[in-house]
Design a protein around this motif. Structure first.
Motif, PDB file in Angstrom:
ATOM      1  N   GLU A  89       0.820  -1.213   0.000  1.00  0.00           N
ATOM      2  CA  GLU A  89       0.000   0.000   0.000  1.00  0.00           C
ATOM      3  C   GLU A  89       0.853   1.263   0.000  1.00  0.00           C
ATOM      4  N   LEU A  92       1.268   2.633  -3.462  1.00  0.00           N
ATOM      5  CA  LEU A  92       0.111   3.367  -3.982  1.00  0.00           C
ATOM      6  C   LEU A  92       0.057   4.774  -3.392  1.00  0.00           C
ATOM      7  N   LEU A  93       0.219   4.860  -2.076  1.00  0.00           N
ATOM      8  CA  LEU A  93       0.175   6.176  -1.432  1.00  0.00           C
ATOM      9  C   LEU A  93       1.318   7.047  -1.954  1.00  0.00           C
ATOM     10  N   ARG A 106     -14.658   9.822  -7.611  1.00  0.00           N
ATOM     11  CA  ARG A 106     -15.269   8.494  -7.607  1.00  0.00           C
ATOM     12  C   ARG A 106     -16.760   8.616  -7.930  1.00  0.00           C
ATOM     13  N   TYR A 141      -3.887   9.780   6.472  1.00  0.00           N
ATOM     14  CA  TYR A 141      -3.089   8.853   5.665  1.00  0.00           C
ATOM     15  C   TYR A 141      -1.616   9.250   5.634  1.00  0.00           C
ATOM     16  N   ASP A 247     -12.496   7.363   1.609  1.00  0.00           N
ATOM     17  CA  ASP A 247     -12.171   5.948   1.419  1.00  0.00           C
ATOM     18  C   ASP A 247     -13.330   5.079   1.896  1.00  0.00           C
TER      19      ASP A 247
HETATM   20  C1  IPM Z   1      -8.521   2.862  -2.053  1.00  0.00           C
HETATM   21  C2  IPM Z   1      -7.788   1.811  -1.259  1.00  0.00           C
HETATM   22  C3  IPM Z   1      -6.464   2.377  -0.766  1.00  0.00           C
HETATM   23  C4  IPM Z   1      -6.776   3.599   0.098  1.00  0.00           C
HETATM   24  C5  IPM Z   1      -5.582   1.376  -0.009  1.00  0.00           C
HETATM   25  C6  IPM Z   1      -5.259   0.161  -0.831  1.00  0.00           C
HETATM   26  C7  IPM Z   1      -4.310   2.009   0.513  1.00  0.00           C
HETATM   27  O1  IPM Z   1      -8.579   1.376  -0.208  1.00  0.00           O
HETATM   28  O2  IPM Z   1      -7.954   3.346  -3.065  1.00  0.00           O
HETATM   29  O3  IPM Z   1      -9.650   3.181  -1.719  1.00  0.00           O
HETATM   30  O4  IPM Z   1      -7.107   3.453   1.279  1.00  0.00           O
HETATM   31  O5  IPM Z   1      -6.681   4.712  -0.423  1.00  0.00           O
END
Ligand code: IPM
Ligand code: MG
Length: 357
Positions: A89, A92-93, A106, A141, A247
């Motif tokens: 993760e 991604l962050l 979204r 986060y 989220d």
């Molecule tokens: C999202 C996911 C991510 C987040 C995770 C995988 C870190 O849940 O993109 O919603 O929490 O941003």
């Protein structure tokens, strides 16, 4: 002009759904005479396995040079040790932060054929068309983290920090989008408890009064919002909210659309570059079985075409193709009704492509 797209398939079902997105992008390129160059990079657990890092520098460089990034998903049981120093993760962050992608769009719409796939009663779903704009590079986060031990045992802390500049820029994105939709913005916060939320409320109210007085604007506490999303989801147009609330609320909102496998997302910053990914995770339980729903990724490709490549006609063609495929009953197991045969990931991707050529 060549448009560069970085592909980051990641872990679990990520590679399977990105493969279908790639098929669709190639079909679109053909039909609309776009010159797309697709280059793959490592992220998440796959990157940890091969390089020891969840976001290797080569991947960061690839994304920097690209016009847009298409990402699958990251994470899985293999890397889930809570004490592990590197986690998928983090990749991604890190890429979201590195590219400055502070606004995560979204959208939630409901295809009429999928009304039965939602656990909500059909009449509650009528008229639902909402967009959550989630702040993506701040808040809890990214605040300082601590894990310590004292005489009584362990303690941990995650700091939630927001600067008003971070709020202003994402509120502007959300409000500008509201202007092109139904003209309504709802701020979701926890201003009865959190100082950060009280700042969000003051700053958002100021921005809305000074710059967007033509829009209708209200706010809602996040716990109430969780309830209203199920009680009367059609009341919402655009929701703007901090990172963690966004989220959680979007996983909830995905059930309006019937499946996590239906919700795409676009993460945008100051320029045109964006990162596009399904909101679902890596679903390790079904990885490698050809059962994953590729539509969230394919719809993310439509957002990529719209927001980063400025190809509105191509974006609409992809969205129309997805609708047609759903109408034809060609869906994966998460959406199939008892009287429908569940199709494989690649069969659904092929069906979308067939609509496009
Ligand atoms: C999202 C996911 C991510 C987040 C995770 C995988 C870190 O849940 O993109 O919603 O929490 O941003
Ligand atoms: Mg999530």
């Amino acid at each position: 002009m060549t448009m560069h797209i970085a592909l980051l398939p990641g872990d679990g079902i990520g590679p399977e759904v990105v493969a279908e997105g790639v098929k669709v992008l190639r079909a679109v390129a053909q039909r609309f005479a776009l010159d797309l160059q697709l280059d793959e990079g490592l992220i998440g657990g796959a990157a940890i396995d091969q390089t020891g890092q969840p976001l290797p520098p080569e991947t960061a460089a690839l994304c920097e040079a690209a016009d847009a990034v298409l990402l699958g998903a990251v994470g899985g049981p293999k890397w889930d040790d809570p004490l592990a120093p590197v986690r998928p993760e983090q990749g991604l962050l890190a890429i979201r932060k590195h590219l400055g992608l502070f606004a995560n769009l979204r959208p939630v719409t409901i295809h009429p054929m999928l009304v039965d796939a939602s656990p909500l009663r059909p009449e509650r779903l009528e008229g639902v068309d909402l967009l959550v704009v989630r702040e993506l590079t701040g808040g809890i986060y990214f605040g300082a983290k601590q894990l310590e031990r004292d005489a009584a045992g362990e303690w941990a802390s995650d700091l939630c920090h927001y600067h008003e500049t971070e709020i202003v820029r994402v509120v502007r994105v959300a409000a500008n989008l509201a202007r092109t939709r139904h003209g309504k913005l709802t701020l979701v916060d926890k201003a009865n408890v959190l100082e950060t939320s009280r700042l969000w409320r003051r700053v958002t109210t100021r921005v809305m009064q000074e710059e967007f007085s033509d829009l209708s604007y209200d706010w809602m506490l996040v716990d109430a919002c969780a309830m209203h999303l199920l009680r009367k989801p059609s009341d919402f147009d655009v929701i703007v909210t901090e990172n963690m609330f966004g989220d959680i609320l979007t996983d909830e909102a995905s059930m309006l659309a019937g499946s996590m496998g239906m919700l795409p997302s676009a993460s945008l910053g100051a320029g045109n570059k964006g990162l596009y990914e399904p909101i679902h995770g890596s679903a390790p339980d079904i990885a490698g079985q050809g059962r994953a729903n590729p539509l969230a990724t394919i719809l993310s490709c439509a957002l990529l075409l719209r927001h980063s490549l400025n190809q509105e006609a191509a974006a609409r063609a992809v969205e129309a193709a997805v609708s047609a495929v759903i109408e034809a009953g060609c869906v994966t197991g998460d959406l199939a009704r008892p009287d429908q045969r569940a199709q494989s990931t690649s069969a659904v991707g092929d069906a979308v492509v067939a609509q496009l050529v």
